[in-house]
Motif scaffolding. Structure first.
Motif, PDB file in Angstrom:
ATOM      1  N   ALA A  68      44.645  78.559  70.590  1.00 16.25           N
ATOM      2  CA  ALA A  68      44.190  77.446  71.434  1.00 16.25           C
ATOM      3  C   ALA A  68      43.205  76.564  70.674  1.00 16.25           C
ATOM      4  CB  ALA A  68      43.554  77.973  72.716  1.00 16.25           C
ATOM      5  N   LEU A  69      42.286  77.177  69.943  1.00 18.67           N
ATOM      6  CA  LEU A  69      41.335  76.394  69.160  1.00 18.67           C
ATOM      7  C   LEU A  69      42.042  75.621  68.055  1.00 18.67           C
ATOM      8  CD1 LEU A  69      38.446  75.524  68.582  1.00 18.67           C
ATOM      9  CD2 LEU A  69      38.214  77.557  67.144  1.00 18.67           C
ATOM     10  N   LEU A  70      42.969  76.263  67.371  1.00 25.63           N
ATOM     11  CA  LEU A  70      43.707  75.566  66.316  1.00 25.63           C
ATOM     12  C   LEU A  70      44.514  74.398  66.881  1.00 25.63           C
ATOM     13  CD1 LEU A  70      44.926  78.591  64.176  1.00 25.63           C
ATOM     14  CD2 LEU A  70      43.125  76.944  63.613  1.00 25.63           C
ATOM     15  N   ALA A  71      45.118  74.595  68.037  1.00 24.84           N
ATOM     16  CA  ALA A  71      45.867  73.507  68.672  1.00 24.84           C
ATOM     17  C   ALA A  71      44.931  72.368  69.058  1.00 24.84           C
ATOM     18  CB  ALA A  71      46.604  74.024  69.906  1.00 24.84           C
ATOM     19  N   GLY A  72      43.767  72.704  69.600  1.00 24.47           N
ATOM     20  CA  GLY A  72      42.792  71.677  69.964  1.00 24.47           C
ATOM     21  C   GLY A  72      42.319  70.890  68.765  1.00 24.47           C
ATOM     22  N   VAL A  73      42.032  71.578  67.673  1.00 24.32           N
ATOM     23  CA  VAL A  73      41.614  70.897  66.444  1.00 24.32           C
ATOM     24  C   VAL A  73      42.719  69.967  65.963  1.00 24.32           C
ATOM     25  CG1 VAL A  73      41.069  71.248  63.995  1.00 24.32           C
ATOM     26  CG2 VAL A  73      39.955  72.655  65.736  1.00 24.32           C
ATOM     27  N   ALA A  74      43.956  70.440  65.984  1.00 22.25           N
ATOM     28  CA  ALA A  74      45.077  69.604  65.541  1.00 22.25           C
ATOM     29  C   ALA A  74      45.248  68.376  66.431  1.00 22.25           C
ATOM     30  CB  ALA A  74      46.369  70.422  65.530  1.00 22.25           C
ATOM     31  N   ILE A  75      45.077  68.540  67.730  1.00 24.64           N
ATOM     32  CA  ILE A  75      45.212  67.408  68.653  1.00 24.64           C
ATOM     33  C   ILE A  75      44.150  66.357  68.370  1.00 24.64           C
ATOM     34  CG2 ILE A  75      44.954  66.737  71.081  1.00 24.64           C
ATOM     35  CD1 ILE A  75      46.315  69.480  71.758  1.00 24.64           C
ATOM     36  N   VAL A  76      42.903  66.787  68.202  1.00 25.86           N
ATOM     37  CA  VAL A  76      41.816  65.834  67.929  1.00 25.86           C
ATOM     38  C   VAL A  76      42.009  65.185  66.566  1.00 25.86           C
ATOM     39  CG1 VAL A  76      39.329  65.610  67.548  1.00 25.86           C
ATOM     40  CG2 VAL A  76      40.169  66.995  69.444  1.00 25.86           C
ATOM     41  N   GLU A  77      42.395  65.962  65.574  1.00 24.69           N
ATOM     42  CA  GLU A  77      42.597  65.413  64.235  1.00 24.69           C
ATOM     43  C   GLU A  77      43.694  64.362  64.241  1.00 24.69           C
ATOM     44  OE1 GLU A  77      44.031  64.546  60.509  1.00 24.69           O
ATOM     45  OE2 GLU A  77      45.222  65.858  61.782  1.00 24.69           O
ATOM     46  N   ARG A  78      44.752  64.637  64.962  1.00 26.37           N
ATOM     47  CA  ARG A  78      45.882  63.703  65.035  1.00 26.37           C
ATOM     48  C   ARG A  78      45.510  62.444  65.831  1.00 26.37           C
ATOM     49  NH1 ARG A  78      51.664  64.136  63.874  1.00 26.37           N
ATOM     50  NH2 ARG A  78      50.728  65.699  62.565  1.00 26.37           N
ATOM     51  N   ALA A  79      44.754  62.619  66.923  1.00 25.42           N
ATOM     52  CA  ALA A  79      44.393  61.480  67.777  1.00 25.42           C
ATOM     53  C   ALA A  79      43.360  60.577  67.121  1.00 25.42           C
ATOM     54  CB  ALA A  79      43.870  61.983  69.122  1.00 25.42           C
ATOM     55  N   GLY A  80      42.509  61.143  66.275  1.00 26.06           N
ATOM     56  CA  GLY A  80      41.524  60.336  65.567  1.00 26.06           C
ATOM     57  C   GLY A  80      40.192  60.237  66.277  1.00 26.06           C
ATOM     58  N   PRO A  81      39.303  59.435  65.721  1.00 22.39           N
ATOM     59  CA  PRO A  81      37.937  59.315  66.236  1.00 22.39           C
ATOM     60  C   PRO A  81      37.853  58.881  67.699  1.00 22.39           C
ATOM     61  CG  PRO A  81      38.112  58.273  64.090  1.00 22.39           C
ATOM     62  CD  PRO A  81      39.502  58.650  64.507  1.00 22.39           C
ATOM     63  N   GLU A  82      38.833  58.140  68.172  1.00 23.59           N
ATOM     64  CA  GLU A  82      38.804  57.671  69.558  1.00 23.59           C
ATOM     65  C   GLU A  82      38.783  58.842  70.538  1.00 23.59           C
ATOM     66  OE1 GLU A  82      41.201  56.683  67.323  1.00 23.59           O
ATOM     67  OE2 GLU A  82      40.098  54.877  66.754  1.00 23.59           O
ATOM     68  N   MET A  83      39.413  59.942  70.183  1.00 22.44           N
ATOM     69  CA  MET A  83      39.441  61.104  71.069  1.00 22.44           C
ATOM     70  C   MET A  83      38.050  61.710  71.199  1.00 22.44           C
ATOM     71  SD  MET A  83      42.240  63.744  71.678  1.00 22.44           S
ATOM     72  CE  MET A  83      42.202  64.734  73.117  1.00 22.44           C
ATOM     73  N   LEU A  84      37.273  61.692  70.124  1.00 22.15           N
ATOM     74  CA  LEU A  84      35.907  62.201  70.210  1.00 22.15           C
ATOM     75  C   LEU A  84      35.084  61.370  71.181  1.00 22.15           C
ATOM     76  CD1 LEU A  84      35.072  63.077  66.501  1.00 22.15           C
ATOM     77  CD2 LEU A  84      35.735  64.620  68.348  1.00 22.15           C
ATOM     78  N   ARG A  85      35.287  60.073  71.156  1.00 19.91           N
ATOM     79  CA  ARG A  85      34.565  59.210  72.105  1.00 19.91           C
ATOM     80  C   ARG A  85      34.984  59.511  73.548  1.00 19.91           C
ATOM     81  NH1 ARG A  85      35.309  54.848  67.910  1.00 19.91           N
ATOM     82  NH2 ARG A  85      33.250  54.736  66.931  1.00 19.91           N
ATOM     83  N   MET A  86      36.259  59.794  73.761  1.00 20.05           N
ATOM     84  CA  MET A  86      36.730  60.127  75.101  1.00 20.05           C
ATOM     85  C   MET A  86      36.150  61.468  75.565  1.00 20.05           C
ATOM     86  SD  MET A  86      39.791  61.790  76.937  1.00 20.05           S
ATOM     87  CE  MET A  86      39.947  62.827  75.582  1.00 20.05           C
ATOM     88  N   LEU A  87      36.092  62.431  74.676  1.00 17.59           N
ATOM     89  CA  LEU A  87      35.592  63.758  75.036  1.00 17.59           C
ATOM     90  C   LEU A  87      34.102  63.735  75.358  1.00 17.59           C
ATOM     91  CD1 LEU A  87      37.516  65.942  72.457  1.00 17.59           C
ATOM     92  CD2 LEU A  87      37.864  65.864  74.930  1.00 17.59           C
ATOM     93  N   ARG A  88      33.384  62.763  74.847  1.00 22.62           N
ATOM     94  CA  ARG A  88      31.950  62.632  75.142  1.00 22.62           C
ATOM     95  C   ARG A  88      31.702  62.529  76.647  1.00 22.62           C
ATOM     96  NH1 ARG A  88      29.273  57.729  72.241  1.00 22.62           N
ATOM     97  NH2 ARG A  88      30.927  58.446  70.905  1.00 22.62           N
ATOM     98  N   GLY A  89      32.651  61.973  77.378  1.00 26.76           N
ATOM     99  CA  GLY A  89      32.502  61.832  78.823  1.00 26.76           C
ATOM    100  C   GLY A  89      32.478  63.153  79.568  1.00 26.76           C
ATOM    101  N   HIS A  90      32.872  64.241  78.918  1.00 27.53           N
ATOM    102  CA  HIS A  90      32.862  65.557  79.547  1.00 27.53           C
ATOM    103  C   HIS A  90      31.538  66.281  79.339  1.00 27.53           C
ATOM    104  CE1 HIS A  90      37.131  65.681  80.606  1.00 27.53           C
ATOM    105  NE2 HIS A  90      37.311  64.978  79.505  1.00 27.53           N
TER     106      HIS A  90
END
Length: 122
Positions: A68-90
């Motif tokens: 699950a962690l490896l999949a999450g890392v791959a999803i964020v890496e593929r989505a790029g920096p914009e995903m980190l900004r979206m996750l900040r809302g959580h």
């Protein structure tokens, strides 16, 4: 293969605690991590197994949780920096500030890496 940021740093961010709505009972807040925002069923699996998820300081997961962690890392890496900004809302409170600082550093480094790649193409 070099990517826009370190997979280890993404993993640390994904293991930070997050806030969910509606708020669960107070003694259950430890269960919810940023990783659960990407992989929604993770929160239920952790609750059923009554496992303590690791913290960013000690990111050692039980074997059955590592995919699950490896999949999450791959999803964020593929989505790029914009995903980190979206996750900040959580995030909320001090964790939001720590998450934002770490994410912005990663995003800033990603910008310099992309710029240098463009220069190499010229």
């Amino acid at each position: 293969m070099r990517t826009w940021t370190s997979a280890t740093e993404i993993a640390r961010l994904l293991l930070m605690r997050r806030v969910i709505w509606p708020l669960p009972r107070e003694h259950e807040l430890w269960r919810y991590r940023v990783l659960g925002a990407i992989i929604p069923d993770l929160d239920h699996v952790v609750a059923e197994q009554l496992q303590n998820l690791p913290t960013p300081a000690k990111p050692i997961l039980p074997l059955d949780m590592r995919p699950a962690l490896l999949a999450g890392v791959a999803i964020v890496e593929r989505a790029g920096p914009e995903m980190l900004r979206m996750l900040r809302g959580h995030m909320m409170g001090d964790n939001r500030a720590r998450f934002s600082d770490a994410a912005e550093n990663m995003i800033a480094q990603a910008g310099t890496l992309r710029a240098s790649r463009q220069m190499q193409l010229i």
